[in-house]
Design an enzyme around this catalytic site. Structure first.
Site, PDB file in Angstrom:
ATOM      1  CE  LYS A  22      -1.690   1.550   4.062  1.00 57.32           C
ATOM      2  NZ  LYS A  22      -1.392   2.963   4.357  1.00 57.32           N
ATOM      3  CG  ASN A  23       2.472   2.661   3.493  1.00 61.46           C
ATOM      4  OD1 ASN A  23       1.311   3.020   3.306  1.00 61.46           O
ATOM      5  ND2 ASN A  23       2.944   2.402   4.695  1.00 61.46           N
ATOM      6  CB  CYS A 117      -3.217   5.980  11.442  1.00 62.50           C
ATOM      7  SG  CYS A 117      -3.959   4.538  10.691  1.00 62.50           S
ATOM      8  NE  ARG A 122       1.243   9.943  10.444  1.00 57.56           N
ATOM      9  CZ  ARG A 122       0.816   8.824   9.882  1.00 57.56           C
ATOM     10  NH1 ARG A 122      -0.355   8.337  10.201  1.00 57.56           N
ATOM     11  NH2 ARG A 122       1.552   8.203   9.002  1.00 57.56           N
ATOM     12  CG  ASP A 305       3.373   1.175   9.604  1.00 60.02           C
ATOM     13  OD1 ASP A 305       3.185   2.056  10.462  1.00 60.02           O
ATOM     14  OD2 ASP A 305       3.296   1.403   8.377  1.00 60.02           O
ATOM     15  NE  ARG A 397      -6.553   4.512   6.537  1.00 65.32           N
ATOM     16  CZ  ARG A 397      -5.677   5.248   7.180  1.00 65.32           C
ATOM     17  NH1 ARG A 397      -5.911   5.650   8.394  1.00 65.32           N
ATOM     18  NH2 ARG A 397      -4.547   5.592   6.606  1.00 65.32           N
TER      19      ARG A 397
HETATM   20  C1  UD1 Z   1       4.849   6.449   6.395  1.00 68.74           C
HETATM   21  C2  UD1 Z   1       3.812   5.354   6.331  1.00 68.74           C
HETATM   22  C3  UD1 Z   1       3.420   4.894   7.726  1.00 68.74           C
HETATM   23  C4  UD1 Z   1       4.655   4.529   8.531  1.00 68.74           C
HETATM   24  C5  UD1 Z   1       5.686   5.648   8.489  1.00 68.74           C
HETATM   25  C6  UD1 Z   1       7.017   5.278   9.153  1.00 68.74           C
HETATM   26  C7  UD1 Z   1       2.588   5.906   4.331  1.00 68.74           C
HETATM   27  C8  UD1 Z   1       1.331   6.401   3.737  1.00 68.74           C
HETATM   28  N1  UD1 Z   1       2.631   5.859   5.659  1.00 68.74           N
HETATM   29  O1  UD1 Z   1       4.222   7.552   7.036  1.00 68.74           O
HETATM   30  O2  UD1 Z   1       2.575   3.774   7.597  1.00 68.74           O
HETATM   31  O3  UD1 Z   1       4.282   4.312   9.868  1.00 68.74           O
HETATM   32  O4  UD1 Z   1       5.980   6.000   7.115  1.00 68.74           O
HETATM   33  O5  UD1 Z   1       7.553   4.162   8.519  1.00 68.74           O
HETATM   34  O6  UD1 Z   1       3.535   5.538   3.648  1.00 68.74           O
HETATM   35  N2  UD1 Z   1       8.155  13.874  10.493  1.00 68.74           N
HETATM   36  C9  UD1 Z   1       8.441  15.202  10.756  1.00 68.74           C
HETATM   37  N3  UD1 Z   1       8.309  16.099   9.734  1.00 68.74           N
HETATM   38  C10 UD1 Z   1       7.921  15.731   8.470  1.00 68.74           C
HETATM   39  C11 UD1 Z   1       7.636  14.376   8.227  1.00 68.74           C
HETATM   40  C12 UD1 Z   1       7.754  13.466   9.265  1.00 68.74           C
HETATM   41  O7  UD1 Z   1       8.813  15.558  11.874  1.00 68.74           O
HETATM   42  O8  UD1 Z   1       7.811  16.599   7.604  1.00 68.74           O
HETATM   43  C13 UD1 Z   1       8.291  12.883  11.571  1.00 68.74           C
HETATM   44  C14 UD1 Z   1       6.950  12.212  11.912  1.00 68.74           C
HETATM   45  O9  UD1 Z   1       6.212  12.969  12.838  1.00 68.74           O
HETATM   46  C15 UD1 Z   1       7.435  10.881  12.469  1.00 68.74           C
HETATM   47  C16 UD1 Z   1       8.692  10.583  11.655  1.00 68.74           C
HETATM   48  O10 UD1 Z   1       9.107  11.820  11.104  1.00 68.74           O
HETATM   49  O11 UD1 Z   1       7.797  11.038  13.814  1.00 68.74           O
HETATM   50  C17 UD1 Z   1       8.513   9.579  10.546  1.00 68.74           C
HETATM   51  O12 UD1 Z   1       7.434   9.983   9.713  1.00 68.74           O
HETATM   52  P1  UD1 Z   1       7.360   9.603   8.166  1.00 68.74           P
HETATM   53  O13 UD1 Z   1       8.436   8.608   7.842  1.00 68.74           O
HETATM   54  O14 UD1 Z   1       7.280  10.848   7.384  1.00 68.74           O
HETATM   55  O15 UD1 Z   1       5.982   8.860   8.099  1.00 68.74           O
HETATM   56  P2  UD1 Z   1       4.888   8.977   6.988  1.00 68.74           P
HETATM   57  O16 UD1 Z   1       5.548   9.142   5.653  1.00 68.74           O
HETATM   58  O17 UD1 Z   1       3.854   9.936   7.404  1.00 68.74           O
END
Ligand code: UD1
Length: 430
Positions: A22-23, A117, A122, A305, A397
């Protein structure tokens, strides 16, 4: 509202085919809007988040057709809007991938701020930092992130946190920028590599995906492509832990074992047998589970995850285990539900201290989010008696045919809508 009715106690036994990730599929579908030519994507999972993304693409003018359940044909030659703000798109986190895709191709994008979620704050500051470094003006107004540029110019970007979403988003925009972009401290997840491979198959020039430095030489245009999405690491891991918890013997098929190494390592530590072949892994759980400690980390560390799924297993293991969540700060909300099933877990900040108990007992519970929901289903499958799981829309989802795949492994699980359905289920399997 549909719920899962579950009777626990059956060891899961058999083979299960794992679907596309999915991701990886979410950004790849968004990136399909970066060419005017037709793109053929195979192994697209039929889950709700994906269908929301496809709908969002259709809403801005992308022609979307399924040639079968998992094959999608997209053509973005007639996009009529660079604004994605319908109700559904706000509900998925991955809506932000439309930013990178549209900004890269059209130098303009407006996308509703992402949902997804509820597992902690985030932030999207790293996405915005990256777009700005490429020369875009980015503002947040009326619930939309708006980015615009006359032209995008390659840049040297150091990520302050390792972010899957920001890495992919910047990579997409930079693929069509002028000159070289270097992303340092980039995420190394298999789906980052998959998106880079897909963009390269469309004519992009991206090197280093899978390491912490990605180099992107911008190209003028991207062309059509045929691409197959990698298998879903988290779906596979979920079934592997389902085998562990139910004392089962499950082979996850159509997977890439390398992507599952951190999960395999933990299953071995807690006393399961794990046998790897080229594209499948068999997990046999015949001995009492042992305690261990685990900390979630970016890939190749143990995935956040999979944190609820391993916690469900450790809560049934002998001794005391410690689970530390280092990615999202609010990811232990399901522990209250697990406690209602008999678990003994104390959460302090981002740490769960788990005293293993001998068994779970069935209860009425709710899925608080996607992965925790799946983990609670696994707990219910091993529990004594009946469980009713509410809010399963979260699980839908990200897991295709979850209850059907579990049924095929011998689980007593059914979709029910009313109390009467639940009573009938009880009589039937009782
Ligand atoms: C993606 C996955 C999610 C998974 C996560 C970590 C999708 C749709 N979702 O989420 O299932 O749990 O990777 O493997 O692919 N952060 C910041 N600033 C930013 C972006 C992120 O501080 O601009 C922080 C977040 O709050 C979190 C960490 O970085 O603590 C990791 O987040 P990120 O890897 O970006 O997760 P997602 O891409 O949202």
């Amino acid at each position: 509202m549909e719920q899962y009715a579950i009777k626990g106690g059956n060891p899961l036994v058999g083979d299960v085919e794992i679907g596309g990730a999915k991701n990886a599929a979410l950004p790849i579908l968004a990136a399909s809007a970066m060419t005017d030519e037709t793109v053929y994507i195979d192994n697209v999972p039929d889950v709700r988040d994906i269908n929301v993304m496809l709908e969002a693409l259709q809403n801005i003018g992308v022609a979307v057709k399924h040639s079968d359940r998992h094959k999608v044909i997209l053509n973005a030659g007639n996009i009529h809007s660079l604004v994605a703000e319908n109700e559904a798109i706000k509900k998925i986190r991955a809506s932000y991938y439309l930013m990178g895709a549209l900004l890269g191709k059209y130098k303009s994008a407006e996308v509703a701020l992402p949902g997804g979620c509820d597992i902690g704050c985030r932030a999207i500051d790293q996405h915005i930092k990256g777009f700005r470094a490429l020369g875009a003006r980015v503002v947040i107004e009326h619930g939309l992130i708006k980015a615009k540029a006359e032209r995008l110019t390659g840049s040297h970007i150091y990520m302050d946190v390792v972010s899957v979403g920001a890495t992919i988003n910047i990579m997409m925009a930079a693929a069509l920028a002028d000159g070289l972009t270097i992303i340092e401290n980039s995420a190394k997840e298999p789906h980052v590599v998959d998106v880079a491979n897909f963009l390269n198959s469309m004519g992009a020039n991206i090197k280093g995906a899978g390491t912490d430095v990605i180099r992107i030489k911008g190209v003028n245009r991207l062309h059509g492509s045929e691409y197959t999405i990698i298998p879903d690491q988290i779906e596979a891991g979920t079934f592997m832990f389902a085998a562990a918890v139910t004392k089962g013997d499950v082979t996850v098929k159509n997977i890439i074992p390398k992507h599952l190494e951190s999960i395999t390592a933990k299953l071995l530590e807690i006393g399961c047998e794990v046998k790897e072949a080229e594209d499948c892994i068999r997990v046999v759980s015949s001995k009492p589970l042992r305690h261990t400690h685990v900390k979630t980390l970016p890939y190749p560390g143990f995935p956040t995850d999979m944190q609820p799924q391993i916690t469900v297993a450790l809560a049934l293991s002998t001794g005391t285990s410690i689970v530390t969540e280092s990615i999202f700060e609010n990811r232990f909300k399901y522990v209250d539900e697990l406690t209602r099933m008999g678990a003994s877990i104390k959460v302090e900040g981002n740490t769960a201290i788990i005293d293993g108990v001998g068994r779970y007992t069935g209860a009425s519970i709710s899925a608080p989010d996607l992965r925790a929901g799946a983990a609670l289903v696994i707990a219910a499958l091993s529990a004594e008696g009946f469980t009713l799981v509410d809010d399963i829309r979260y699980i839908e989802r990200g897991y295709e045919d979850f209850h059907l795949k579990l049924q095929n492994l011998g689980a007593h699980i059914e979709l029910v809508e009313t109390e009467k359905d639940f009573q009938k289920f009880k009589l039937r399997v009782g």
